[in-house]
Write an enzyme that holds these catalytic residues in place. Sequence first.
Site, short mmCIF file in Angstrom:
data_model
loop_
_atom_site.label_atom_id
_atom_site.label_comp_id
_atom_site.label_asym_id
_atom_site.label_seq_id
_atom_site.Cartn_x
_atom_site.Cartn_y
_atom_site.Cartn_z
N HIS A 1 31.34 65.89 42.93
CA HIS A 1 30.63 65.19 44.00
C HIS A 1 29.27 65.83 44.25
CE1 HIS A 1 31.64 68.24 47.11
NE2 HIS A 1 32.84 68.28 46.57
N ASP B 1 27.58 65.59 47.20
CA ASP B 1 27.30 65.93 48.60
C ASP B 1 27.80 67.31 48.98
OD1 ASP B 1 29.94 64.82 48.32
OD2 ASP B 1 30.05 64.61 50.50
N ASP C 1 30.85 74.76 46.38
CA ASP C 1 31.46 73.43 46.60
C ASP C 1 30.37 72.37 46.69
OD1 ASP C 1 33.22 71.40 47.18
OD2 ASP C 1 33.70 72.12 49.18
N GLU D 1 32.14 62.99 49.45
CA GLU D 1 33.49 63.55 49.29
C GLU D 1 33.87 64.35 50.52
OE1 GLU D 1 36.65 66.42 48.14
OE2 GLU D 1 34.63 66.86 48.89
N GLU D 2 32.86 64.86 51.23
CA GLU D 2 33.14 65.79 52.34
C GLU D 2 33.39 65.08 53.67
OE1 GLU D 2 33.77 68.72 51.79
OE2 GLU D 2 32.59 69.54 50.15
N GLU E 1 35.84 70.78 41.12
CA GLU E 1 35.92 71.45 42.43
C GLU E 1 36.08 72.96 42.23
OE1 GLU E 1 35.81 70.56 45.58
OE2 GLU E 1 36.07 68.38 45.62
N HIS F 1 32.42 75.59 52.39
CA HIS F 1 32.15 75.20 53.78
C HIS F 1 31.77 76.39 54.66
CE1 HIS F 1 34.92 71.43 53.19
NE2 HIS F 1 34.16 71.68 52.17
#
Lengths: 357, 357
Positions: free
Chosen positions: B74, B76, B100, B130-131, B159, B333
């Site tokens: 992903h 984003d 990530d 995705e987030e 991932e 994150h």
Amino acid sequence: MSSPNQPLDLTVDGGTLTARLVDFPSVSGEETALADAVEAALRAYPHLTVDRFGNNVVARTHLGRSQRVVLAGHLDTVPIADNVPSHVEGDLLHGCGTSDMKSGVAVQLRLAATVVEPNHDVTYVFYDCEEVEAERNGLGHLFATHPDWLAGDFAVLMEPSGAVVEGGCQGSLRADITLTGVRAHAARSWLGDNAIHKAAEVLRRLVDYTPRRVVIDGLEYREGLNATRIDGGVAGNVIPDECRIHVAFRFAPDRSLEQAEDHLREVFDGYQLDIADASPAALPGLSQPAAQAFLAAVGGEPRAKFGWTDVARFSAHGVPAVNYGPGDPNLAHKREEHCSLSAIAEVEERLRAWLTA
Amino acid sequence: MSSPNQPLDLTVDGGTLTARLVDFPSVSGEETALADAVEAALRAYPHLTVDRFGNNVVARTHLGRSQRVVLAGHLDTVPIADNVPSHVEGDLLHGCGTSDMKSGVAVQLRLAATVVEPNHDVTYVFYDCEEVEAERNGLGHLFATHPDWLAGDFAVLMEPSGAVVEGGCQGSLRADITLTGVRAHAARSWLGDNAIHKAAEVLRRLVDYTPRRVVIDGLEYREGLNATRIDGGVAGNVIPDECRIHVAFRFAPDRSLEQAEDHLREVFDGYQLDIADASPAALPGLSQPAAQAFLAAVGGEPRAKFGWTDVARFSAHGVPAVNYGPGDPNLAHKREEHCSLSAIAEVEERLRAWLTA
């Protein structure tokens, strides 16, 4: 509806006077105009001295009687809910404060104006901010600043009691229990320590708890121990590291505040308890001679008071006190609040009989 | 820091390309500029066809190989936390999305540009959102609108996995249990029915629950059943009439979504369960020939994936999928997010070996 600017006429009947007081909005914090009117009306009667502190008014007879009794009531109401001005339907007067407690205040004012030579000296107390935080309570401010104005052998708080004498009041203790754990992602929950799961044991103790019933001065008090709030959690996918439980303990007046707290700590042994709020109970004091005379005059079967009221403030200052008023306690704070006109007349008549027997 | 307006140069090393991608902010919902750059860079390579839908870009080889593999990632990131632009300290590249999963995306781009004649046909998928909520997920949108673009025999989702193959993923089921009672004043608690106290039994079942461990294709999965949120209560002096418990069940991939729900209903037999969110698990599929070849090429000891990832979307469409990427899953994150430059190089090298063996 009469204008709030007209002086209060204390010669009208109690129901009419109650309507007049209801039409005089006095939500907590906004009692000045009504306190002004009450003060002005009472000053017209030479058999009374009148004192004022803030929006609290105290009127007293000074006849040199051997005993002094106190009749007390608060001037404020909860916020108006589209229920002012008042209106009458049959025997019922509808409106904000009809039960809690402008009907009681009307009876006080009627007696103050018309019982010129009572058999006990009488103190009439009108105070503000009863419906809000305890620190703002006008009776509390009077006890703190002018305790001599409130001296007496017996007090009647004219809170709604359905024209039945309600003795004493239960105490209230509220505490927070905070459970802690370790946060983790829900996908790897074994790395965390779930604080909400720890509430299981605290709640089990509450479920297993058998509240006590106890008879004091012939009145049965029923205690209660409850969680009234719980909250915990961070997000739907996170093992929570904190859960808070708010516990409310209502206790009978044979426990002091200290004993009630000891009991709570015993029930929740092993947990940290943070006291959030504590109000002592008040013993009914019905065995006191002043109370006996009052009971004989007003008649009826007294009952225990469960909710906390300002009788506890009198009790804490050594003045036995009961609740007795024409309002219906179940209607207090409700949009449909109303009061029976005949109950207003009945309570006035019985108190008059007591003060003039 | 290079300007976001410069075209992406796919000939630089993976670490440099990762830094370039990190310096190209692309918080969920704001991926257009990065998707444009990725699309433009890939269109420069004649051995690839490039398709675009929204901010999703799919590049494919068409060599007529017997098998097709998919590499997906992903574009984003979660919101930037003062950690862009990136910076290097020794072997570590710091910044939002380093782990990530812009390091994984950089490896995809490097392979797409440089492996001109792979031994399997290869599909490179770059998707958005995705987030955030599942409904916005770009891979989900591609499966719904262009499933043919995603066809394949085996997929690798890049991932963060610490450069270790993580097989399948656990499923996730979240549900609400609402307990109801009857409101009453805390002073007369026996007139009410305390909804918070009813949580005791629900929480007891959670405390008594023993989560299952199960081995599938040689990988051990650990389930978990937890309350992740609880709230109830009206006011400190009111017996509460409602208490809500949010329960999170993470389940191993030998349970279908339906079986997981049946199990949850069995555990909470007697309670109403409202499913709030449901994501199926994905079997590791490591016994599939395509997966075996991949494992042999990249080496190392595969492990179970506990967190839910988009491998489940491939799995639901019949494409066995694993997670394998250079990022550190424990840093995703986080403000201090970073990625090892040597891990980026290692993952690229191993995938290149697999695709060119």
